[in-house]
Design an enzyme around this catalytic site. Structure first.
Site, PDB file in Angstrom:
ATOM      1  N   GLY A  73       4.679  -1.502   1.840  1.00  0.00           N
ATOM      2  CA  GLY A  73       4.331  -2.317   3.001  1.00  0.00           C
ATOM      3  C   GLY A  73       5.003  -3.681   2.943  1.00  0.00           C
ATOM      4  N   ASN A 154      -6.788  -7.694   6.037  1.00  0.00           N
ATOM      5  CA  ASN A 154      -7.119  -6.974   4.811  1.00  0.00           C
ATOM      6  C   ASN A 154      -8.321  -7.543   4.079  1.00  0.00           C
ATOM      7  OD1 ASN A 154      -4.824  -8.910   4.681  1.00  0.00           O
ATOM      8  ND2 ASN A 154      -5.219  -8.791   2.498  1.00  0.00           N
ATOM      9  N   HIS A 204      -0.114   3.755   0.119  1.00  0.00           N
ATOM     10  CA  HIS A 204      -1.267   3.746  -0.790  1.00  0.00           C
ATOM     11  C   HIS A 204      -2.539   3.220  -0.163  1.00  0.00           C
ATOM     12  CE1 HIS A 204      -1.575  -0.526  -2.336  1.00  0.00           C
ATOM     13  NE2 HIS A 204      -0.383  -0.594  -1.791  1.00  0.00           N
ATOM     14  N   THR A 240      18.279   5.848  -2.609  1.00  0.00           N
ATOM     15  CA  THR A 240      17.900   7.258  -2.586  1.00  0.00           C
ATOM     16  C   THR A 240      16.420   7.392  -2.272  1.00  0.00           C
ATOM     17  OG1 THR A 240      19.640   7.730  -4.166  1.00  0.00           O
ATOM     18  CG2 THR A 240      17.918   9.400  -3.941  1.00  0.00           C
ATOM     19  N   CYS A 328      -8.628 -14.645  -7.446  1.00  0.00           N
ATOM     20  CA  CYS A 328      -7.497 -15.518  -7.730  1.00  0.00           C
ATOM     21  C   CYS A 328      -6.367 -14.667  -8.249  1.00  0.00           C
ATOM     22  CB  CYS A 328      -7.875 -16.622  -8.698  1.00  0.00           C
ATOM     23  SG  CYS A 328      -9.049 -16.101  -9.941  1.00  0.00           S
TER      24      CYS A 328
END
Ligand SMILES: *Cc1c(COP(=O)(O)O)cnc(C)c1O
Length: 400
Positions: A73, A154, A204, A240, A328
């Site tokens: 991402g 998120n 993921h 690749t 953190c």
């Protein structure tokens, strides 16, 4: 209740599901051909790659030729933003628009571009963790090269008004990128209807493996290349192909989009039970971000007078994996930029808990969390000088 293992951190990463693993395995064993090779083992790999591209395109309502596989991402975000910025700069456009609560893959890329002379407008989100399309419209200038606004946050799980922002950008003819890493798989996405020009997603976060992502790039939109090298991905993204992971990602996005409503309903029920249960049982806590415009599986709650890190450790001892707004990650003790962006004071932002649910979670997991969490909060508060002070203030107020 007996001790359980409850993984409630799906916004951080998700386990690879069985069907996804099964889709990958042949390409980790006999299907090792390089899709660029001309013998049959290579051609078979190429065929698989193109079928994966079709699957991803179908899930997003895009064309296969608009799908580019990347390494994650973060790479997709970097490519979209740096690529559009460079293309814009050649036309004299050096202004970019984003929000102040993006993922660091976007924020740090923007900061890097500022150092290179671009000007960035960081739209402030409101106390609900939302922005409006009108804010975007007002920020657009003749020299705006790109608008990049996340689909869903998120940390707090809020969903932004993407179709409305898409319409504003299309009307102004400004390319619109969205970091949809949290949304894909949980929310139905149609890049055509929603007028999205570029979209980043990551394997993921939707039960596929780590290290594979996608950039959707609308045909006709010219952005600069990010990874230079061979002719893979129609000459626009060299390297690749990670075929096994790409096959896993394609399976995952197909599974997710077939069952999007059922999965969302299941997660929403668990999420709402958690929110209601926590708010009812624990005094002096608040839900962060809009209750209504929210990912099915995500919630973030701040508890006054506690420290997020200790909460996570005590939850871990009870088998619960969660995350904290004050995480953190960078080793700094600054509270999350997202929680500060919605206006939380530092000391409250420090006591935040993010729970994010996935397909393997059950209502029993939710009940377990609701049993374990309140006594932990109570215990932490009983040791907290901050809480002591809050209680003293409360007593003074009720006396006065
Ligand atoms: C996880 C995440 C990313 C980064 O994706 P990676 O594949 O881990 O690089 C970017 N944006 C958001 C919103 C995310 O949640």
């Amino acid at each position: 209740m007996e001790k359980r293992f409850v993984y409630a951190d799906h916004s951080a990463t998700t386990p690879i599901s069985k069907p996804v693993l099964n889709a990958m395995l042949p390409y980790l064993t006999e299907g090792y051909g390089n899709p660029s090779s001309i013998y049959s083992k290579g051609r078979e790999a190429k065929k698989a790659l193109e079928s994966a591209r079709e699957q991803v395109a179908e899930a997003l309502h895009a064309k296969p030729s608009e799908i580019y596989f990347t390494s994650c991402g973060t790479e997709s975000d970097n490519w979209a933003i740096k690529g559009a910025a460079a293309a814009g700069a050649r036309k004299g456009k050096r202004h970019l628009i984003t929000t102040n609560f993006e993922h660091h893959a976007v924020l740090h890329t923007m900061q890097m571009l500022e150092k290179e002379g671009f000007e960035v407008t960081y739209l402030p989100v409101d106390s609900q963790g939302l922005i409006t399309a009108a804010q975007v419209r007002e920020a657009i200038r003749p020299d705006t090269a790109l608008v990049s606004i996340m689909y869903a946050n998120n940390e707090i799980g809020t969903i932004l008004p993407i179709p409305e922002i898409g319409a504003v950008c299309r009307e102004a003819r400004v390319p619109f990128h969205t970091d949809a890493v949290q949304a894909v798989g949980q929310v139905a996405i149609d890049v055509g209807v929603q007028q999205i020009d570029m979209l980043s997603l990551s394997g993921h976060k939707l039960n596929a493996p780590k290290g594979v992502g996608v950039l959707y790039l609308r045909s006709g939109l010219a952005i600069d290349t990010f990874m230079h090298g061979g002719a893979q991905e129609r000459g626009r993204r060299a390297g690749t192909e990670n075929l096994a992971s790409i096959m896993g990602l394609a399976a995952a996005i197909t599974i997710a989009s077939f069952q999007i409503e059922e999965r969302a309903a299941r997660r929403t029920a668990m999420r709402d039970r958690l929110i209601d249960g926590i708010l009812a049982q624990i005094p002096r806590c608040r839900l962060n971000g809009s209750r209504e415009h929210r990912l099915p599986g995500s919630l973030n709650i701040s508890f006054e007078g506690i420290e997020g890190e200790s909460l996570l450790l005590l939850l871990d001892m009870k088998g619960i994996c969660a995350s904290s707004g004050s995480a953190c990650t960078s080793g700094s003790l600054d509270p999350s930029h997202v929680l500060l962006a919605i206006g939380l004071p530092h000391e409250i932002a420090h006591g935040s808990l993010r729970l994010s649910l996935g397909d393997e979670n059950t209502m029993e997991d939710v009940e377990y969390i609701l049993e374990i969490l309140p006594p932990i909060i109570e215990r932490l508060r009983s040791m907290s000088p901050v809480w002591e002070k809050l209680m003293a203030e409360q007593r003074a107020q009720s006396v006065g």
